[in-house]
Structures are given as structure tokens and as C-alpha cells.
Design a protein around this motif. Structure first.
Motif, PDB file in Angstrom:
ATOM      1  N   ALA A 277       0.822  -1.218   0.000  1.00 23.50           N
ATOM      2  CA  ALA A 277       0.000   0.000   0.000  1.00 23.50           C
ATOM      3  C   ALA A 277       0.849   1.259   0.000  1.00 23.50           C
ATOM      4  O   ALA A 277       0.387   2.322  -0.434  1.00 23.50           O
ATOM      5  CB  ALA A 277      -0.939  -0.003   1.204  1.00 23.50           C
ATOM      6  N   GLN A 278       2.073   1.148   0.473  1.00 28.65           N
ATOM      7  CA  GLN A 278       2.946   2.316   0.564  1.00 28.65           C
ATOM      8  C   GLN A 278       3.871   2.453  -0.647  1.00 28.65           C
ATOM      9  O   GLN A 278       4.741   3.319  -0.670  1.00 28.65           O
ATOM     10  CB  GLN A 278       3.782   2.250   1.854  1.00 28.65           C
ATOM     11  CG  GLN A 278       2.957   2.369   3.133  1.00 28.65           C
ATOM     12  CD  GLN A 278       2.258   3.707   3.258  1.00 28.65           C
ATOM     13  OE1 GLN A 278       2.761   4.723   2.783  1.00 28.65           O
ATOM     14  NE2 GLN A 278       1.096   3.731   3.908  1.00 28.65           N
TER      15      GLN A 278
ATOM     16  N   GLN B 159       2.416   5.498  -5.981  1.00 32.62           N
ATOM     17  CA  GLN B 159       1.081   5.545  -6.558  1.00 32.62           C
ATOM     18  C   GLN B 159       1.158   5.385  -8.083  1.00 32.62           C
ATOM     19  O   GLN B 159       1.960   6.025  -8.740  1.00 32.62           O
ATOM     20  CB  GLN B 159       0.392   6.859  -6.206  1.00 32.62           C
ATOM     21  CG  GLN B 159      -1.086   6.900  -6.567  1.00 32.62           C
ATOM     22  CD  GLN B 159      -1.733   8.220  -6.216  1.00 32.62           C
ATOM     23  OE1 GLN B 159      -1.035   9.214  -6.020  1.00 32.62           O
ATOM     24  NE2 GLN B 159      -3.043   8.259  -6.134  1.00 32.62           N
TER      25      GLN B 159
ATOM     26  N   SER C 285      -0.333  -1.757  -5.504  1.00 32.46           N
ATOM     27  CA  SER C 285      -1.393  -1.642  -4.492  1.00 32.46           C
ATOM     28  C   SER C 285      -2.782  -1.824  -5.093  1.00 32.46           C
ATOM     29  O   SER C 285      -3.775  -1.425  -4.493  1.00 32.46           O
ATOM     30  CB  SER C 285      -1.312  -0.280  -3.791  1.00 32.46           C
ATOM     31  OG  SER C 285      -1.479   0.780  -4.727  1.00 32.46           O
TER      32      SER C 285
ATOM     33  N   TYR D  69     -10.787   1.551  -1.500  1.00 31.19           N
ATOM     34  CA  TYR D  69      -9.615   2.115  -0.829  1.00 31.19           C
ATOM     35  C   TYR D  69      -8.611   2.707  -1.813  1.00 31.19           C
ATOM     36  O   TYR D  69      -7.941   3.698  -1.504  1.00 31.19           O
ATOM     37  CB  TYR D  69      -8.929   1.051   0.030  1.00 31.19           C
ATOM     38  CG  TYR D  69      -9.422   0.997   1.463  1.00 31.19           C
ATOM     39  CD1 TYR D  69     -10.743   1.326   1.785  1.00 31.19           C
ATOM     40  CD2 TYR D  69      -8.574   0.619   2.507  1.00 31.19           C
ATOM     41  CE1 TYR D  69     -11.184   1.271   3.101  1.00 31.19           C
ATOM     42  CE2 TYR D  69      -9.009   0.560   3.823  1.00 31.19           C
ATOM     43  CZ  TYR D  69     -10.315   0.880   4.115  1.00 31.19           C
ATOM     44  OH  TYR D  69     -10.752   0.841   5.419  1.00 31.19           O
TER      45      TYR D  69
ATOM     46  N   LYS E  18      -7.553   6.555  -1.693  1.00 28.54           N
ATOM     47  CA  LYS E  18      -6.140   6.939  -1.563  1.00 28.54           C
ATOM     48  C   LYS E  18      -5.804   8.060  -2.539  1.00 28.54           C
ATOM     49  O   LYS E  18      -5.137   9.034  -2.176  1.00 28.54           O
ATOM     50  CB  LYS E  18      -5.250   5.716  -1.820  1.00 28.54           C
ATOM     51  CG  LYS E  18      -3.762   5.975  -1.622  1.00 28.54           C
ATOM     52  CD  LYS E  18      -2.972   4.682  -1.804  1.00 28.54           C
ATOM     53  CE  LYS E  18      -1.500   4.905  -1.530  1.00 28.54           C
ATOM     54  NZ  LYS E  18      -0.735   3.635  -1.666  1.00 28.54           N
ATOM     55  N   SER E  19      -6.279   7.939  -3.782  1.00 25.83           N
ATOM     56  CA  SER E  19      -6.042   8.993  -4.770  1.00 25.83           C
ATOM     57  C   SER E  19      -6.679  10.304  -4.335  1.00 25.83           C
ATOM     58  O   SER E  19      -6.076  11.371  -4.424  1.00 25.83           O
ATOM     59  CB  SER E  19      -6.606   8.583  -6.136  1.00 25.83           C
ATOM     60  OG  SER E  19      -5.910   7.485  -6.659  1.00 25.83           O
TER      61      SER E  19
ATOM     62  N   TYR F 242      -7.440  11.252  -1.318  1.00 28.39           N
ATOM     63  CA  TYR F 242      -6.752  11.803  -0.149  1.00 28.39           C
ATOM     64  C   TYR F 242      -5.461  12.513  -0.560  1.00 28.39           C
ATOM     65  O   TYR F 242      -5.203  13.651  -0.140  1.00 28.39           O
ATOM     66  CB  TYR F 242      -6.446  10.700   0.864  1.00 28.39           C
ATOM     67  CG  TYR F 242      -5.755  11.235   2.094  1.00 28.39           C
ATOM     68  CD1 TYR F 242      -6.481  11.770   3.151  1.00 28.39           C
ATOM     69  CD2 TYR F 242      -4.358  11.246   2.174  1.00 28.39           C
ATOM     70  CE1 TYR F 242      -5.845  12.293   4.266  1.00 28.39           C
ATOM     71  CE2 TYR F 242      -3.721  11.771   3.281  1.00 28.39           C
ATOM     72  CZ  TYR F 242      -4.470  12.287   4.315  1.00 28.39           C
ATOM     73  OH  TYR F 242      -3.830  12.828   5.413  1.00 28.39           O
TER      74      TYR F 242
ATOM     75  N   ALA G 103      -6.833   2.707   7.729  1.00 28.66           N
ATOM     76  CA  ALA G 103      -6.537   3.819   6.807  1.00 28.66           C
ATOM     77  C   ALA G 103      -5.089   4.274   6.936  1.00 28.66           C
ATOM     78  O   ALA G 103      -4.435   4.572   5.933  1.00 28.66           O
ATOM     79  CB  ALA G 103      -7.490   4.983   7.081  1.00 28.66           C
TER      80      ALA G 103
ATOM     81  N   ILE H 293      -4.079   3.565   3.305  1.00 27.78           N
ATOM     82  CA  ILE H 293      -4.497   4.699   2.490  1.00 27.78           C
ATOM     83  C   ILE H 293      -3.581   5.907   2.651  1.00 27.78           C
ATOM     84  O   ILE H 293      -3.169   6.514   1.653  1.00 27.78           O
ATOM     85  CB  ILE H 293      -5.954   5.130   2.849  1.00 27.78           C
ATOM     86  CG1 ILE H 293      -6.927   3.974   2.593  1.00 27.78           C
ATOM     87  CG2 ILE H 293      -6.355   6.358   2.055  1.00 27.78           C
ATOM     88  CD1 ILE H 293      -8.362   4.274   2.997  1.00 27.78           C
ATOM     89  N   ILE H 294      -3.267   6.266   3.866  1.00 30.64           N
ATOM     90  CA  ILE H 294      -2.523   7.481   4.150  1.00 30.64           C
ATOM     91  C   ILE H 294      -1.029   7.281   3.888  1.00 30.64           C
ATOM     92  O   ILE H 294      -0.425   6.360   4.458  1.00 30.64           O
ATOM     93  CB  ILE H 294      -2.722   7.939   5.621  1.00 30.64           C
ATOM     94  CG1 ILE H 294      -4.211   7.925   5.972  1.00 30.64           C
ATOM     95  CG2 ILE H 294      -2.108   9.316   5.825  1.00 30.64           C
ATOM     96  CD1 ILE H 294      -5.096   8.776   5.086  1.00 30.64           C
TER      97      ILE H 294
ATOM     98  N   GLU I 229       3.912  12.227   4.226  1.00 26.30           N
ATOM     99  CA  GLU I 229       3.001  13.188   3.612  1.00 26.30           C
ATOM    100  C   GLU I 229       3.727  14.486   3.294  1.00 26.30           C
ATOM    101  O   GLU I 229       4.615  14.923   4.025  1.00 26.30           O
ATOM    102  CB  GLU I 229       1.830  13.487   4.561  1.00 26.30           C
ATOM    103  CG  GLU I 229       0.864  12.340   4.732  1.00 26.30           C
ATOM    104  CD  GLU I 229      -0.462  12.824   5.296  1.00 26.30           C
ATOM    105  OE1 GLU I 229      -1.074  13.706   4.672  1.00 26.30           O
ATOM    106  OE2 GLU I 229      -0.867  12.316   6.350  1.00 26.30           O
TER     107      GLU I 229
END
Length: 220
Positions: free
Chosen positions: A63-64, A67, A72, A178, A182-183, A185, A209, A213-214, A218
Motif C-alpha cells: 500500500a505504501q 502511486q 497496491s 480504498y 487513496k487517490s 486523499y 486507513a 491509504i494514508i 506526507e
């Protein structure tokens, strides 16, 4: 703005499926069900201990990843359904995302002449605008009661629809996932509209999340 009646489907199943690309022998139904129960216990009871299930570790790591890399994509299987009440201007931006779907929604065409307009507008709509729209609606309903022609009714109804403020809030039930959340967010967490801030803060409350997701790093 409000989000309620949230339901999550496929979290454990998708975590299992994140391992399919390297799986030689697939689960039988019995083993799949047993793994589901095991994952449920890990997610809801011991996820934040050192004894984290290997499937959860793998799903979290995937997930990390970057993108758009495709690693993911299993997050598409975590389905989120919710009732979203938002102003018209938010819906226009929300519709830029193509991978959620509308289950059903309020209809201005059917209900605008019956809505409590003042109640359904957010706090930023000027009362003068609300009064104008209410007057058009009152005129329309009077014409119906007095038996006026269809053409006269259509003309006033067109005025009603054309003068709806962008701050009018409508509700729709949404099917999301999810990966799409994610996109949203990542792209909207710093948006200047308070509605996107509310939406992104809600995303943070979803199960796992923070892990799925997060982004861990960031942009500030």
C-alpha cells in the motif's frame, strides 16, 4: 456536509489477495475462511503489537508503494459504501473521479418543489438567494393548485432549477474503494475547500486507513 451509514466490505479478503501474485498454490475455501478469521482477529485486536500477521505486513508494504505502480491494486477490493451529503460545488469536483459509483441520490427534478430549501442550504448561502428560490417554488406550487397549463409550469420550473444555489446540499449513496480513496486523499488533503478537509479527515477514520491509504511520508 456529512458522511454517515458507512459500510466496509472485503478488507480481509483483499489483504489475502495481495499475496496472489507470488502464490503457487491457492487457498481452498476452508483455508481461505480460516485465514479470514485469523486476519479479523489481527486487524481488530492485535494489529499494533509486534506479532503482526505476514499478510498484513505484505499488504501494508504494498500500500505504501509508489502511486500508479500497480503494486497496491488489491486495494480496489476494499469496498466502502456511504451516504454523502454535500453542496453542489463539491459534487462537481467529486465527479472528476470516475471509479466510484452512485447507488442512488436525491433528485432535484422530483423533489426541488418539496424541499425545505433553507434547511438544505449550507451556512454560506445568502438568505436573499434562498428567498428568491423559495418565491419561485411558491409560485410553481400555486400554479399547480390553480390548474395552469403545462407550458407555464415548465417555464417556472426552469427558473427554479436555474436559480438553485451551489450551496444546496444533496445526498447520494456512494460505492467507493480504498485505492480510489487513496487517490482522493493524496490529491485533496490540502484543498482550500472545507468540504475536502472534512472528507479527507473522514478517510483517516476508516479501518487500517493509516496503514493502507494514508502515505507515511506526507507532503507538508
Amino acid at each position: 456536509m456529512e458522511i454517515k451509514n458507512v459500510r466496509i466490505y472485503g478488507l480481509e479478503e483483499s489483504i489475502i489477495a495481495s499475496g496472489y501474485p507470488r502464490m503457487i498454490e491457492m487457498y481452498t475455501e476452508e483455508k481461505f475462511d480460516n485465514k479470514m478469521e485469523e486476519l479479523y482477529c489481527h486487524i481488530h485486536e492485535v494489529f499494533h503489537t509486534e506479532n503482526v500477521d505476514k499478510d498484513i505486513k505484505r499488504a501494508t508494504n504494498l500500500a505504501q508503494t509508489l502511486q500508479g505502480s500497480g503494486h497496491s491494486c488489491y486495494l480496489k477490493g476494499v469496498i466502502v459504501q456511504y451516504d454523502l451529503t454535500a453542496p453542489e460545488y463539491f459534487w462537481r469536483q467529486f465527479d472528476r473521479y470516475h471509479f466510484h459509483d452512485y447507488i442512488s441520490s436525491n433528485s432535484k427534478m422530483y423533489c426541488i418543489t418539496k424541499f425545505d430549501i433553507k434547511k438544505m442550504c449550507n451556512k454560506h448561502v445568502d438568505n436573499r438567494i434562498i428567498e428568491i428560490l423559495e418565491n419561485y417554488i411558491s409560485t410553481y406550487n400555486d400554479l399547480i393548485n390553480d390548474g395552469f397549463s403545462e407550458n407555464q409550469l415548465k417555464k417556472v420550473f426552469q427558473q427554479i432549477i436555474s436559480n438553485c444555489p451551489m450551496g444546496l446540499e444533496l445526498t447520494a449513496r456512494i460505492t467507493d474503494n480504498y485505492l480510489q480513496l487513496k487517490s482522493k486523499y493524496i490529491q485533496r488533503r490540502h484543498h482550500k475547500l472545507e468540504e475536502w478537509q472534512y472528507y479527507c479527515n473522514w478517510i483517516k477514520t476508516l479501518p487500517m486507513a493509516e496503514e493502507l491509504i494514508i502515505p507515511k511520508k506526507e507532503d507538508k
